[in-house]
Design a protein around this motif. Structure first.
Motif, PDB file in Angstrom:
ATOM      1  N   ALA A  62     -10.793  -8.583   2.221  1.00  0.00           N
ATOM      2  CA  ALA A  62     -11.590  -9.447   1.344  1.00  0.00           C
ATOM      3  C   ALA A  62     -13.085  -9.192   1.544  1.00  0.00           C
ATOM      4  CB  ALA A  62     -11.258 -10.916   1.603  1.00  0.00           C
ATOM      5  N   LEU A  63     -13.497  -9.004   2.790  1.00  0.00           N
ATOM      6  CA  LEU A  63     -14.906  -8.702   3.063  1.00  0.00           C
ATOM      7  C   LEU A  63     -15.300  -7.368   2.441  1.00  0.00           C
ATOM      8  CD1 LEU A  63     -15.097  -9.870   6.789  1.00  0.00           C
ATOM      9  CD2 LEU A  63     -15.992 -11.072   4.769  1.00  0.00           C
ATOM     10  N   GLU A  64     -14.410  -6.399   2.504  1.00  0.00           N
ATOM     11  CA  GLU A  64     -14.668  -5.102   1.877  1.00  0.00           C
ATOM     12  C   GLU A  64     -14.762  -5.253   0.362  1.00  0.00           C
ATOM     13  OE1 GLU A  64     -12.163  -1.057   1.189  1.00  0.00           O
ATOM     14  OE2 GLU A  64     -12.268  -1.767   3.267  1.00  0.00           O
ATOM     15  N   ALA A  65     -13.898  -6.081  -0.217  1.00  0.00           N
ATOM     16  CA  ALA A  65     -13.943  -6.316  -1.667  1.00  0.00           C
ATOM     17  C   ALA A  65     -15.285  -6.936  -2.056  1.00  0.00           C
ATOM     18  CB  ALA A  65     -12.788  -7.218  -2.103  1.00  0.00           C
ATOM     19  N   PHE A  66     -15.791  -7.861  -1.244  1.00  0.00           N
ATOM     20  CA  PHE A  66     -17.098  -8.462  -1.510  1.00  0.00           C
ATOM     21  C   PHE A  66     -18.183  -7.393  -1.489  1.00  0.00           C
ATOM     22  CE2 PHE A  66     -21.085 -10.236   0.118  1.00  0.00           C
ATOM     23  CZ  PHE A  66     -21.350 -11.208  -0.833  1.00  0.00           C
ATOM     24  N   GLU A  67     -18.151  -6.552  -0.467  1.00  0.00           N
ATOM     25  CA  GLU A  67     -19.185  -5.524  -0.316  1.00  0.00           C
ATOM     26  C   GLU A  67     -19.133  -4.453  -1.400  1.00  0.00           C
ATOM     27  OE1 GLU A  67     -18.470  -4.497   3.856  1.00  0.00           O
ATOM     28  OE2 GLU A  67     -20.427  -5.394   4.286  1.00  0.00           O
ATOM     29  N   THR A  68     -17.982  -4.278  -2.032  1.00  0.00           N
ATOM     30  CA  THR A  68     -17.847  -3.274  -3.094  1.00  0.00           C
ATOM     31  C   THR A  68     -17.800  -3.924  -4.476  1.00  0.00           C
ATOM     32  OG1 THR A  68     -15.439  -3.225  -2.821  1.00  0.00           O
ATOM     33  CG2 THR A  68     -16.720  -1.601  -1.570  1.00  0.00           C
ATOM     34  N   ASN A  69     -18.311  -5.140  -4.563  1.00  0.00           N
ATOM     35  CA  ASN A  69     -18.411  -5.877  -5.832  1.00  0.00           C
ATOM     36  C   ASN A  69     -17.067  -6.158  -6.489  1.00  0.00           C
ATOM     37  OD1 ASN A  69     -21.259  -6.012  -5.692  1.00  0.00           O
ATOM     38  ND2 ASN A  69     -21.361  -3.901  -6.400  1.00  0.00           N
ATOM     39  N   GLY A  70     -16.051  -6.412  -5.675  1.00  0.00           N
ATOM     40  CA  GLY A  70     -14.755  -6.820  -6.212  1.00  0.00           C
ATOM     41  C   GLY A  70     -14.784  -8.249  -6.729  1.00  0.00           C
ATOM     42  N   PHE A  71     -15.702  -9.042  -6.185  1.00  0.00           N
ATOM     43  CA  PHE A  71     -15.902 -10.404  -6.663  1.00  0.00           C
ATOM     44  C   PHE A  71     -17.313 -10.836  -6.298  1.00  0.00           C
ATOM     45  CE2 PHE A  71     -14.198 -10.812  -2.378  1.00  0.00           C
ATOM     46  CZ  PHE A  71     -14.964 -11.808  -1.799  1.00  0.00           C
ATOM     47  N   LEU A  72     -17.805 -11.821  -7.030  1.00  0.00           N
ATOM     48  CA  LEU A  72     -19.104 -12.429  -6.735  1.00  0.00           C
ATOM     49  C   LEU A  72     -18.864 -13.729  -5.993  1.00  0.00           C
ATOM     50  CD1 LEU A  72     -20.955 -12.074 -10.165  1.00  0.00           C
ATOM     51  CD2 LEU A  72     -21.122 -10.574  -8.174  1.00  0.00           C
ATOM     52  N   LEU A  73     -19.810 -14.083  -5.157  1.00  0.00           N
ATOM     53  CA  LEU A  73     -19.761 -15.347  -4.438  1.00  0.00           C
ATOM     54  C   LEU A  73     -20.994 -16.148  -4.820  1.00  0.00           C
ATOM     55  CD1 LEU A  73     -18.495 -17.169  -2.253  1.00  0.00           C
ATOM     56  CD2 LEU A  73     -19.799 -15.854  -0.560  1.00  0.00           C
ATOM     57  N   LEU A  74     -20.769 -17.329  -5.390  1.00  0.00           N
ATOM     58  CA  LEU A  74     -21.857 -18.232  -5.763  1.00  0.00           C
ATOM     59  C   LEU A  74     -21.700 -19.515  -4.957  1.00  0.00           C
ATOM     60  CD1 LEU A  74     -21.528 -17.919  -9.650  1.00  0.00           C
ATOM     61  CD2 LEU A  74     -23.060 -16.629  -8.172  1.00  0.00           C
ATOM     62  N   VAL A  75     -22.804 -20.011  -4.435  1.00  0.00           N
ATOM     63  CA  VAL A  75     -22.801 -21.305  -3.754  1.00  0.00           C
ATOM     64  C   VAL A  75     -23.816 -22.176  -4.466  1.00  0.00           C
ATOM     65  CG1 VAL A  75     -23.201 -22.547  -1.610  1.00  0.00           C
ATOM     66  CG2 VAL A  75     -22.117 -20.287  -1.551  1.00  0.00           C
ATOM     67  N   ASP A  76     -23.309 -23.241  -5.059  1.00  0.00           N
ATOM     68  CA  ASP A  76     -24.143 -24.135  -5.862  1.00  0.00           C
ATOM     69  C   ASP A  76     -24.969 -23.333  -6.870  1.00  0.00           C
ATOM     70  OD1 ASP A  76     -23.164 -26.423  -4.585  1.00  0.00           O
ATOM     71  OD2 ASP A  76     -24.632 -26.239  -2.963  1.00  0.00           O
ATOM     72  N   GLU A  77     -24.288 -22.418  -7.546  1.00  0.00           N
ATOM     73  CA  GLU A  77     -24.829 -21.595  -8.633  1.00  0.00           C
ATOM     74  C   GLU A  77     -25.839 -20.544  -8.176  1.00  0.00           C
ATOM     75  OE1 GLU A  77     -25.949 -23.816 -12.088  1.00  0.00           O
ATOM     76  OE2 GLU A  77     -24.212 -25.124 -11.922  1.00  0.00           O
ATOM     77  N   THR A  78     -25.959 -20.310  -6.865  1.00  0.00           N
ATOM     78  CA  THR A  78     -26.834 -19.268  -6.345  1.00  0.00           C
ATOM     79  C   THR A  78     -25.967 -18.124  -5.829  1.00  0.00           C
ATOM     80  OG1 THR A  78     -28.522 -20.857  -5.694  1.00  0.00           O
ATOM     81  CG2 THR A  78     -28.591 -18.701  -4.624  1.00  0.00           C
ATOM     82  N   GLN A  79     -26.220 -16.900  -6.315  1.00  0.00           N
ATOM     83  CA  GLN A  79     -25.420 -15.763  -5.898  1.00  0.00           C
ATOM     84  C   GLN A  79     -25.751 -15.380  -4.457  1.00  0.00           C
ATOM     85  OE1 GLN A  79     -25.405 -12.367  -8.498  1.00  0.00           O
ATOM     86  NE2 GLN A  79     -24.331 -11.093  -7.018  1.00  0.00           N
ATOM     87  N   ILE A  80     -24.703 -15.172  -3.678  1.00  0.00           N
ATOM     88  CA  ILE A  80     -24.831 -14.718  -2.292  1.00  0.00           C
ATOM     89  C   ILE A  80     -24.588 -13.214  -2.300  1.00  0.00           C
ATOM     90  CG2 ILE A  80     -23.951 -14.973   0.055  1.00  0.00           C
ATOM     91  CD1 ILE A  80     -25.293 -17.528  -1.222  1.00  0.00           C
ATOM     92  N   GLU A  81     -25.515 -12.470  -1.706  1.00  0.00           N
ATOM     93  CA  GLU A  81     -25.428 -11.012  -1.785  1.00  0.00           C
ATOM     94  C   GLU A  81     -25.197 -10.324  -0.451  1.00  0.00           C
ATOM     95  OE1 GLU A  81     -28.837  -9.626  -3.928  1.00  0.00           O
ATOM     96  OE2 GLU A  81     -28.348 -10.835  -5.692  1.00  0.00           O
ATOM     97  N   ASN A  82     -25.298 -11.066   0.664  1.00  0.00           N
ATOM     98  CA  ASN A  82     -25.201 -10.460   1.980  1.00  0.00           C
ATOM     99  C   ASN A  82     -24.182 -11.228   2.811  1.00  0.00           C
ATOM    100  OD1 ASN A  82     -25.704  -9.961   4.779  1.00  0.00           O
ATOM    101  ND2 ASN A  82     -27.744  -9.204   4.273  1.00  0.00           N
ATOM    102  N   LEU A  83     -23.273 -10.517   3.466  1.00  0.00           N
ATOM    103  CA  LEU A  83     -22.243 -11.180   4.263  1.00  0.00           C
ATOM    104  C   LEU A  83     -22.806 -12.015   5.406  1.00  0.00           C
ATOM    105  CD1 LEU A  83     -19.436  -8.477   4.540  1.00  0.00           C
ATOM    106  CD2 LEU A  83     -19.308 -10.700   3.400  1.00  0.00           C
ATOM    107  N   ASP A  84     -23.936 -11.623   5.936  1.00  0.00           N
ATOM    108  CA  ASP A  84     -24.494 -12.332   7.081  1.00  0.00           C
ATOM    109  C   ASP A  84     -25.547 -13.370   6.696  1.00  0.00           C
ATOM    110  OD1 ASP A  84     -22.891 -11.000   9.012  1.00  0.00           O
ATOM    111  OD2 ASP A  84     -24.128  -9.219   8.700  1.00  0.00           O
ATOM    112  N   GLU A  85     -25.715 -13.582   5.408  1.00  0.00           N
ATOM    113  CA  GLU A  85     -26.667 -14.576   4.920  1.00  0.00           C
ATOM    114  C   GLU A  85     -26.190 -15.975   5.295  1.00  0.00           C
ATOM    115  OE1 GLU A  85     -28.364 -15.944   0.554  1.00  0.00           O
ATOM    116  OE2 GLU A  85     -27.562 -13.937   0.801  1.00  0.00           O
ATOM    117  N   ASP A  86     -27.103 -16.773   5.858  1.00  0.00           N
ATOM    118  CA  ASP A  86     -26.769 -18.163   6.171  1.00  0.00           C
ATOM    119  C   ASP A  86     -26.770 -18.990   4.895  1.00  0.00           C
ATOM    120  OD1 ASP A  86     -26.393 -17.890   8.888  1.00  0.00           O
ATOM    121  OD2 ASP A  86     -28.472 -18.353   9.385  1.00  0.00           O
TER     122      ASP A  86
END
Length: 139
Positions: A95-119
């Motif tokens: 799943a982490l690899e899918a995130f890094e290769t744009n398999g899915f987007l992650l939004l938190v409260d409508e803000t896109q998260i682009e880095n796995l280590d982002e707080d």
């Protein structure tokens, strides 16, 4: 695992699975015991919840891009995973690899998260959206 648990002040987060265009949206809730998590931890907990069957049936297999399988295909795939002894940790890595290769987007409260280590700061009622991306034919 310090992130999720039965702490006195659990933060209840809404997990939302979506696709584009938004024709298929599924919501559920998941408690977090910390208000600050990394994207890596958030994705890992989402996968753990899926593996522990704490998510509704429609949310399973989403992060591993298996949502287009029929129920019998999903059952067959799960049997293969079980037979191969695939661990939750291996599924998290996928799943982490899918995130890094744009398999899915992650939004938190409508803000896109682009880095796995982002707080990420979570509050009760925060909405975490996993947007399934569909590759274009021929490109």
């Amino acid at each position: 695992m310090p992130m999720v648990g039965a702490a006195d002040k659990d933060i209840i987060v809404v997990l939302r699975d979506s696709n584009l265009p938004q024709t298929d949206v599924i919501d559920t809730v998941l408690p977090f015991s910390s208000s600050i998590v990394s994207a890596r931890e958030l994705i890992a907990e989402r996968v753990r919840a899926e593996c522990d069957k704490r998510l509704p049936a429609g949310m399973t297999y989403r992060l591993l891009r298996l949502d287009t399988l029929s129920e019998s295909e999903k059952a067959s795939f799960q049997a293969q995973l079980d037979a191969a002894g695939e661990t939750v940790e291996l599924q998290i890595e996928r799943a982490l690899e899918a995130f890094e290769t744009n398999g899915f987007l992650l939004l938190v409260d409508e803000t896109q998260i682009e880095n796995l280590d982002e707080d990420i700061r979570l509050g009760s009622g925060s909405v975490v959206t996993f947007v399934q991306l569909t590759p274009l034919v021929g490109g």
